[in-house]
Design a protein around this motif. Structure first.
Motif, PDB file in Angstrom:
ATOM      1  N   ARG A   1       0.819  -1.222   0.000  1.00 10.39           N
ATOM      2  CA  ARG A   1       0.000   0.000   0.000  1.00 10.39           C
ATOM      3  C   ARG A   1       0.855   1.277   0.000  1.00 10.39           C
ATOM      4  NH1 ARG A   1      -3.254   0.466   4.675  1.00 10.39           N
ATOM      5  NH2 ARG A   1      -4.254   2.173   3.570  1.00 10.39           N
TER       6      ARG A   1
ATOM      7  N   TRP B   1      -0.242   5.407   2.803  1.00 10.17           N
ATOM      8  CA  TRP B   1      -0.114   5.528   4.255  1.00 10.17           C
ATOM      9  C   TRP B   1      -0.251   6.971   4.686  1.00 10.17           C
ATOM     10  CZ3 TRP B   1      -0.958   1.303   6.673  1.00 10.17           C
ATOM     11  CH2 TRP B   1      -0.597   0.092   6.098  1.00 10.17           C
ATOM     12  N   GLN B   2      -0.718   7.148   5.899  1.00  4.58           N
ATOM     13  CA  GLN B   2      -0.972   8.472   6.444  1.00  4.58           C
ATOM     14  C   GLN B   2       0.306   9.310   6.524  1.00  4.58           C
ATOM     15  OE1 GLN B   2      -2.005   8.628  10.710  1.00  4.58           O
ATOM     16  NE2 GLN B   2      -3.899   9.648  10.056  1.00  4.58           N
TER      17      GLN B   2
ATOM     18  N   TYR C   1       4.905   9.308   6.171  1.00  3.75           N
ATOM     19  CA  TYR C   1       6.180   8.670   5.863  1.00  3.75           C
ATOM     20  C   TYR C   1       7.282   9.494   6.526  1.00  3.75           C
ATOM     21  CZ  TYR C   1       7.500  12.346   2.633  1.00  3.75           C
ATOM     22  OH  TYR C   1       7.842  13.568   2.105  1.00  3.75           O
TER      23      TYR C   1
ATOM     24  N   PHE D   1       6.847   3.949   6.604  1.00  2.87           N
ATOM     25  CA  PHE D   1       5.471   4.355   6.348  1.00  2.87           C
ATOM     26  C   PHE D   1       4.649   3.992   7.575  1.00  2.87           C
ATOM     27  CE2 PHE D   1       7.412   3.680   2.253  1.00  2.87           C
ATOM     28  CZ  PHE D   1       7.000   4.792   1.536  1.00  2.87           C
ATOM     29  N   SER D   2       3.840   4.938   8.054  1.00  6.50           N
ATOM     30  CA  SER D   2       3.093   4.696   9.286  1.00  6.50           C
ATOM     31  C   SER D   2       1.653   5.170   9.176  1.00  6.50           C
ATOM     32  CB  SER D   2       3.789   5.366  10.472  1.00  6.50           C
ATOM     33  OG  SER D   2       3.913   6.753  10.252  1.00  6.50           O
ATOM     34  N   ASP D   3       0.873   4.679  10.127  1.00  5.82           N
ATOM     35  CA  ASP D   3      -0.535   5.038  10.218  1.00  5.82           C
ATOM     36  C   ASP D   3      -0.868   5.209  11.700  1.00  5.82           C
ATOM     37  OD1 ASP D   3      -3.132   5.493   9.174  1.00  5.82           O
ATOM     38  OD2 ASP D   3      -3.708   3.444   9.704  1.00  5.82           O
TER      39      ASP D   3
ATOM     40  N   LYS E   1       4.194   0.827   9.799  1.00  2.00           N
ATOM     41  CA  LYS E   1       3.586  -0.327   9.130  1.00  2.00           C
ATOM     42  C   LYS E   1       4.534  -0.995   8.141  1.00  2.00           C
ATOM     43  CE  LYS E   1      -0.516   0.245  10.976  1.00  2.00           C
ATOM     44  NZ  LYS E   1      -1.144  -0.741  11.823  1.00  2.00           N
TER      45      LYS E   1
ATOM     46  N   TRP F   1       6.952  -5.645   5.988  1.00  2.29           N
ATOM     47  CA  TRP F   1       6.002  -5.188   7.000  1.00  2.29           C
ATOM     48  C   TRP F   1       6.757  -5.029   8.306  1.00  2.29           C
ATOM     49  CZ3 TRP F   1       1.473  -3.385   5.617  1.00  2.29           C
ATOM     50  CH2 TRP F   1       0.906  -3.810   4.428  1.00  2.29           C
TER      51      TRP F   1
END
Length: 158
Positions: A29, A33-34, A36, A47-49, A54, A156
């Motif tokens: 994805r 992601w929300q 980076y 990349f994180s949410d 994540k 991941w």
């Protein structure tokens, strides 16, 4: 200055990059992601949410575009970047020197088509192909330009 085979080779590199990035988008994805963050000292792009990492990628810097200057600057020519994340860019410069490809061996490449983003992606695609990377990412940019990174691995977060 370039060999006759280079334009078709670069076009193929760009098509390969599109396929590689599509696979990364589907599998990890990337681009959705929300948030980076990249850490140039560790050579990682995260990349994180909602504050949770994540996806972790290993990166090398390809280069950057500058709207003000109207050009691309290869990462290997910048003294401000850590050497650990420039090895692949230096490999591209060597490839350019060995094959007499001006845009791969000179520090700056001028945007002659008035499409700086396309220039950045084309040169990044060449680097992805030479260095057998799994894809590339451009940090979302304002009107000033963008930073182009190649991805060496993606996983991941555990």
């Amino acid at each position: 200055m370039q060999p006759d085979w280079y334009p078709a080779w670069r076009d193929e590199a760009f098509e390969q990059l599109i396929a590689k990035n599509a696979r990364l988008e589907k599998e990890f994805r990337l681009g959705h992601w929300q948030r980076y963050n990249y850490d140039l000292t560790t050579g990682r792009l995260l990349f994180s949410d909602q504050g949770t990492v994540k996806v972790v990628t290993e990166i090398q810097i390809a280069g950057s575009t500058s709207a003000k200057a109207g050009n691309w600057l290869w990462a290997w020519s910048s003294s401000n970047l850590p050497g650990e994340i420039l090895g692949d860019a230096k490999r591209v410069r060597s490839f350019g020197q060995e094959n007499d490809i001006a845009e791969l061996k000179q520090a700056y490449v001028t945007d002659t088509t008035d499409d700086l983003e396309a220039l950045g992606w084309d040169l990044t695609a060449a680097m992805v192909r030479v260095c057998e990377a799994i894809g590339a990412y451009r940090s979302p940019s304002g009107e000033g330009g963008g930073l182009y990174l190649i991805l060496k691995s993606a996983s991941w977060a555990s």
